[in-house]
Design a protein around this motif. Structure first.
Motif, mmCIF file in Angstrom:
data_model
loop_
_atom_site.group_PDB
_atom_site.id
_atom_site.type_symbol
_atom_site.label_atom_id
_atom_site.label_comp_id
_atom_site.label_asym_id
_atom_site.label_seq_id
_atom_site.Cartn_x
_atom_site.Cartn_y
_atom_site.Cartn_z
ATOM 1 N N ALA A 1 7.527 9.074 -12.376
ATOM 2 C CA ALA A 1 7.030 7.975 -11.546
ATOM 3 C C ALA A 1 8.015 6.814 -11.523
ATOM 4 O O ALA A 1 8.256 6.209 -10.462
ATOM 5 C CB ALA A 1 5.665 7.511 -12.052
ATOM 6 N N LEU A 2 8.597 6.496 -12.671
ATOM 7 C CA LEU A 2 9.576 5.408 -12.713
ATOM 8 C C LEU A 2 10.841 5.793 -11.955
ATOM 9 O O LEU A 2 11.369 4.996 -11.163
ATOM 10 C CB LEU A 2 9.915 5.073 -14.163
ATOM 11 C CG LEU A 2 10.979 3.985 -14.355
ATOM 12 C CD1 LEU A 2 10.529 2.669 -13.733
ATOM 13 C CD2 LEU A 2 11.306 3.793 -15.835
ATOM 14 N N PHE A 3 11.333 7.001 -12.187
ATOM 15 C CA PHE A 3 12.526 7.469 -11.486
ATOM 16 C C PHE A 3 12.315 7.431 -9.973
ATOM 17 O O PHE A 3 13.166 6.947 -9.222
ATOM 18 C CB PHE A 3 12.851 8.884 -11.959
ATOM 19 C CG PHE A 3 13.986 9.523 -11.212
ATOM 20 C CD1 PHE A 3 15.233 8.938 -11.185
ATOM 21 C CD2 PHE A 3 13.812 10.727 -10.539
ATOM 22 C CE1 PHE A 3 16.298 9.528 -10.505
ATOM 23 C CE2 PHE A 3 14.855 11.322 -9.853
ATOM 24 C CZ PHE A 3 16.096 10.727 -9.843
ATOM 25 N N HIS A 4 11.180 7.905 -9.530
ATOM 26 C CA HIS A 4 10.846 7.911 -8.112
ATOM 27 C C HIS A 4 10.630 6.493 -7.594
ATOM 28 O O HIS A 4 11.112 6.109 -6.529
ATOM 29 C CB HIS A 4 9.595 8.758 -7.898
ATOM 30 C CG HIS A 4 9.322 9.118 -6.480
ATOM 31 N ND1 HIS A 4 8.174 9.774 -6.087
ATOM 32 C CD2 HIS A 4 10.029 8.911 -5.338
ATOM 33 C CE1 HIS A 4 8.205 9.970 -4.785
ATOM 34 N NE2 HIS A 4 9.314 9.451 -4.300
ATOM 35 N N GLY A 5 9.911 5.690 -8.369
ATOM 36 C CA GLY A 5 9.502 4.365 -7.920
ATOM 37 C C GLY A 5 10.613 3.350 -7.812
ATOM 38 O O GLY A 5 10.445 2.313 -7.144
ATOM 39 N N LEU A 6 11.750 3.614 -8.445
ATOM 40 C CA LEU A 6 12.855 2.661 -8.336
ATOM 41 C C LEU A 6 13.362 2.551 -6.901
ATOM 42 O O LEU A 6 14.031 1.586 -6.548
ATOM 43 C CB LEU A 6 13.983 3.064 -9.284
ATOM 44 C CG LEU A 6 13.686 2.804 -10.771
ATOM 45 C CD1 LEU A 6 14.774 3.391 -11.647
ATOM 46 C CD2 LEU A 6 13.535 1.310 -11.046
ATOM 47 N N VAL B 1 0.839 -1.204 0.000
ATOM 48 C CA VAL B 1 0.000 0.000 0.000
ATOM 49 C C VAL B 1 0.872 1.252 0.000
ATOM 50 O O VAL B 1 0.612 2.219 -0.727
ATOM 51 C CB VAL B 1 -0.956 -0.007 1.204
ATOM 52 C CG1 VAL B 1 -1.742 1.299 1.280
ATOM 53 C CG2 VAL B 1 -1.920 -1.187 1.117
ATOM 54 N N LEU B 2 1.929 1.229 0.818
ATOM 55 C CA LEU B 2 2.834 2.377 0.882
ATOM 56 C C LEU B 2 3.458 2.653 -0.479
ATOM 57 O O LEU B 2 3.538 3.808 -0.914
ATOM 58 C CB LEU B 2 3.917 2.122 1.928
ATOM 59 C CG LEU B 2 4.956 3.230 2.146
ATOM 60 C CD1 LEU B 2 5.397 3.271 3.604
ATOM 61 C CD2 LEU B 2 6.197 3.045 1.257
ATOM 62 N N ILE B 3 3.903 1.610 -1.166
ATOM 63 C CA ILE B 3 4.548 1.782 -2.467
ATOM 64 C C ILE B 3 3.571 2.372 -3.481
ATOM 65 O O ILE B 3 3.892 3.320 -4.207
ATOM 66 C CB ILE B 3 5.117 0.448 -2.955
ATOM 67 C CG1 ILE B 3 6.354 0.078 -2.126
ATOM 68 C CG2 ILE B 3 5.467 0.505 -4.440
ATOM 69 C CD1 ILE B 3 6.898 -1.303 -2.413
ATOM 70 N N LEU B 4 2.356 1.840 -3.517
ATOM 71 C CA LEU B 4 1.361 2.337 -4.468
ATOM 72 C C LEU B 4 1.018 3.801 -4.193
ATOM 73 O O LEU B 4 0.919 4.617 -5.107
ATOM 74 C CB LEU B 4 0.104 1.478 -4.420
ATOM 75 C CG LEU B 4 0.246 0.052 -4.960
ATOM 76 C CD1 LEU B 4 -1.043 -0.731 -4.733
ATOM 77 C CD2 LEU B 4 0.595 0.071 -6.447
ATOM 78 N N ALA B 5 0.845 4.123 -2.896
ATOM 79 C CA ALA B 5 0.461 5.484 -2.540
ATOM 80 C C ALA B 5 1.622 6.457 -2.686
ATOM 81 O O ALA B 5 1.412 7.638 -2.986
ATOM 82 C CB ALA B 5 -0.085 5.519 -1.107
ATOM 83 N N ASN B 6 2.824 5.988 -2.479
ATOM 84 C CA ASN B 6 3.986 6.872 -2.561
ATOM 85 C C ASN B 6 4.375 7.146 -4.005
ATOM 86 O O ASN B 6 4.553 8.307 -4.400
ATOM 87 C CB ASN B 6 5.163 6.227 -1.817
ATOM 88 C CG ASN B 6 6.297 7.199 -1.553
ATOM 89 O OD1 ASN B 6 6.201 8.381 -1.833
ATOM 90 N ND2 ASN B 6 7.384 6.683 -1.015
#
Length: 271
Positions: free
Chosen positions: A247-252, A174-179
């Motif tokens: 989003a990809l840069f952040h999500g890595l 949930v944290l990953i999706l929301a972040n």
């Protein structure tokens, strides 16, 4: 192939001037995102949570996740107000949910996402070398009150009390999706960035980075380094006019969490 750039230096995907936010709206959205996170760490945790929990780091993980979920709710509320009719086509236009487009050739393609990966690798290398850490250390030394509480450091979750608590993986998802997708990232690069040109002109990328860095009042001990680097998220997003770049840069970042959490819960690593 012709590009999609206009005489004013704008891309055809840019929202028109009449749809740009005013300064007060931008700061209001920033405050609605930042204040709950800051209050959670600096007031709710020491006052109500930490004194009552054997492992307050778990409490902060849940509380921080709740704050990010609030941002997802805020984002949905804003979009329901702004996107009429509320359709995928409208959302795609509003949020730049398009394939990245080369600013040089005008060609669109998912292959440009590799630039986000390349920048992320460079950013990780900078972080591993600790070149900006002296900035953080200097500010914390000058203002000891902003030093991180033990429960706010993710590495302190690798303790015996966490072993076997596999429900924490659900919290992590949930944290990953929301972040990285529908909360924090959506607020700053999806909702704010496309509408900041009216208030800041060509400085919109730099100001978006400034707002994103200062939003992290719940990580204030890392803020000096963030003030140097956090413009990169907005730069990638705007240069390629695609939400997916930022989003990809952040999500890595999530790769580290997805590796370390199972190891900590399985008892493989301990702090």
């Amino acid at each position: 192939m012709t590009t999609m750039t206009t005489r004013r230096g704008l891309d055809a995907r840019d929202l028109p001037d009449k749809e740009q936010y005013r300064l007060g709206t931008i700061l209001g959205i920033w405050a609605a995102s930042a204040l709950p996170m800051g209050l959670g760490l600096w007031w709710v945790m020491p006052t109500f949570v930490a004194p009552r929990m054997e492992t307050p780091g778990i409490g902060w993980l849940v509380l921080a996740t709740a704050g990010l979920c609030w941002q997802a709710v805020l984002a949905l509320w804003l979009l329901r107000r702004e996107v009429r009719p509320f359709t995928w086509a409208g959302l795609r236009r509003r949020l730049w949910l398009e394939k990245p487009r080369s600013p040089r050739t005008g060609r669109a393609g998912w292959r440009y996402l590799w630039w986000a990966v390349a920048v992320a690798v460079g950013y990780l290398g900078l972080d591993m070398l600790g070149l900006l850490q002296p900035l953080n250390d200097a500010v914390v030394d000058a203002f000891p009150a902003i030093a991180p509480p033990d429960y706010a450091l993710i590495e302190n979750l690798a303790v015996p009390e966490v072993v076997g608590q596999w429900w924490l993986m659900g919290v992590l998802v949930v944290l990953i999706l929301a972040n990285y997708l529908v909360g924090e990232e959506l607020i700053f690069r999806g909702i704010l960035l496309p509408r900041m040109r009216g208030a800041f002109g060509r400085l919109d990328v730099a100001v978006n980075g400034l707002l994103f860095a200062t939003y992290h009042v719940h990580l204030v001990w890392q803020m000096p380094a963030m003030l140097v680097t956090d413009w990169l998220y907005a730069y990638l997003t705007k240069r390629y006019r695609s939400y997916w770049m930022g989003a990809l840069f952040h999500g890595l970042d999530a790769t580290f969490l997805l590796v370390m959490f199972p190891l900590a819960i399985g008892g493989v690593i301990q702090s």
